[in-house]
Write a protein that holds these residues in place. Structure first.
Motif, PDB file in Angstrom:
ATOM      1  N   ALA A  70       0.698  -1.115   0.029  1.00 25.61           N
ATOM      2  CA  ALA A  70      -0.010   0.057  -0.092  1.00 25.61           C
ATOM      3  C   ALA A  70       0.946   1.275   0.093  1.00 25.61           C
ATOM      4  CB  ALA A  70      -0.862  -0.016   0.983  1.00 25.61           C
ATOM      5  N   SER A  71       0.420   2.441  -0.095  1.00 24.30           N
ATOM      6  CA  SER A  71       1.064   3.544  -0.222  1.00 24.30           C
ATOM      7  C   SER A  71       0.062   4.522   0.106  1.00 24.30           C
ATOM      8  CB  SER A  71       1.249   3.857  -1.531  1.00 24.30           C
ATOM      9  OG  SER A  71       2.155   5.220  -1.748  1.00 24.30           O
ATOM     10  N   MET A  97      15.104  18.086   6.230  1.00 24.64           N
ATOM     11  CA  MET A  97      13.660  17.496   6.021  1.00 24.64           C
ATOM     12  C   MET A  97      13.257  17.835   4.635  1.00 24.64           C
ATOM     13  SD  MET A  97      10.387  18.525   8.584  1.00 24.64           S
ATOM     14  CE  MET A  97      10.454  20.234   7.939  1.00 24.64           C
ATOM     15  N   ARG A  98      12.501  16.972   4.198  1.00 20.69           N
ATOM     16  CA  ARG A  98      12.071  17.286   2.729  1.00 20.69           C
ATOM     17  C   ARG A  98      10.413  16.707   2.544  1.00 20.69           C
ATOM     18  NH1 ARG A  98      12.591  12.918  -0.835  1.00 20.69           N
ATOM     19  NH2 ARG A  98      13.771  11.406  -0.032  1.00 20.69           N
ATOM     20  N   GLN A  99       9.483  17.242   2.065  1.00 24.15           N
ATOM     21  CA  GLN A  99       8.351  16.648   1.650  1.00 24.15           C
ATOM     22  C   GLN A  99       8.508  15.407   0.547  1.00 24.15           C
ATOM     23  OE1 GLN A  99       5.618  19.196  -0.364  1.00 24.15           O
ATOM     24  NE2 GLN A  99       4.020  17.893  -0.159  1.00 24.15           N
ATOM     25  N   VAL A 100       7.509  14.615   0.860  1.00 25.23           N
ATOM     26  CA  VAL A 100       7.643  13.343  -0.107  1.00 25.23           C
ATOM     27  C   VAL A 100       6.347  13.130  -0.597  1.00 25.23           C
ATOM     28  CG1 VAL A 100       9.559  12.094   0.953  1.00 25.23           C
ATOM     29  CG2 VAL A 100       7.365  11.702   2.101  1.00 25.23           C
ATOM     30  N   GLN A 101       6.115  12.761  -1.567  1.00 23.83           N
ATOM     31  CA  GLN A 101       4.802  12.688  -2.285  1.00 23.83           C
ATOM     32  C   GLN A 101       3.952  11.300  -1.879  1.00 23.83           C
ATOM     33  OE1 GLN A 101       3.466  15.125  -4.208  1.00 23.83           O
ATOM     34  NE2 GLN A 101       5.238  15.916  -3.608  1.00 23.83           N
ATOM     35  N   SER A 102       4.739  10.183  -1.307  1.00 28.48           N
ATOM     36  CA  SER A 102       4.035   8.909  -0.728  1.00 28.48           C
ATOM     37  C   SER A 102       5.047   8.406   0.281  1.00 28.48           C
ATOM     38  CB  SER A 102       3.816   8.377  -1.973  1.00 28.48           C
ATOM     39  OG  SER A 102       4.883   7.670  -2.697  1.00 28.48           O
TER      40      SER A 102
END
Length: 138
Positions: A70-71, A97-102
């Motif tokens: 799952a994601s 820190m960085r944003q991730v899409q999933s």
């Protein structure tokens, strides 16, 4: 290939804790787990905003009880204006820190959302989001 999309809703209680690098003194989770549920959330807490800053983070462990990967592909909360999936990674010798899409969740596995790892970043936290209150994260 990820075949499932995970949508989880949980209620997190804000708990007292130290500065950004310390572990919380307590964790709380009001998440309701339905017997036979596909996903289970445990150990959930939101760190109270530090030093008057308008942002904070939410942490928890999510466990999959299904037979396929799952994601987690998005997040929202009633405790802040916006929320994003984030992680920490080494870049040029610095932890950033960085944003991730999933965030991937393996079949039958668990993923820890924890300080210096994956977490839910909450931006422009609501004035009602104070220690002892609860927020819902979806």
């Amino acid at each position: 290939m990820l075949r499932s999309i995970l949508l989880a809703s949980l209620t997190l209680g804000l708990v007292a804790c130290g500065g950004p690098s310390s572990e919380p003194t307590d964790t709380a989770s009001d998440a309701t787990v339905t017997p036979g549920a596909a996903f289970e959330v445990t150990g959930a807490f939101v760190r109270p905003p530090q030093n008057g800053r308008p942002n904070t983070a939410a942490y928890f462990t999510i466990t999959s009880h299904i037979d396929s990967d799952a994601s987690i592909v998005g997040v929202s909360t009633d405790g802040s204006e916006t929320a994003e999936l984030h992680t920490h990674a080494m870049s040029d010798g610095m932890m950033r820190m960085r944003q991730v899409q999933s965030v991937d969740l393996p079949a039958g596995g668990s993923m820890d959302f924890q300080p210096l790892g994956h977490h839910v970043m909450m931006f422009r936290v609501s004035d009602e989001t104070v220690e002892g209150s609860s927020v819902t994260i979806t």
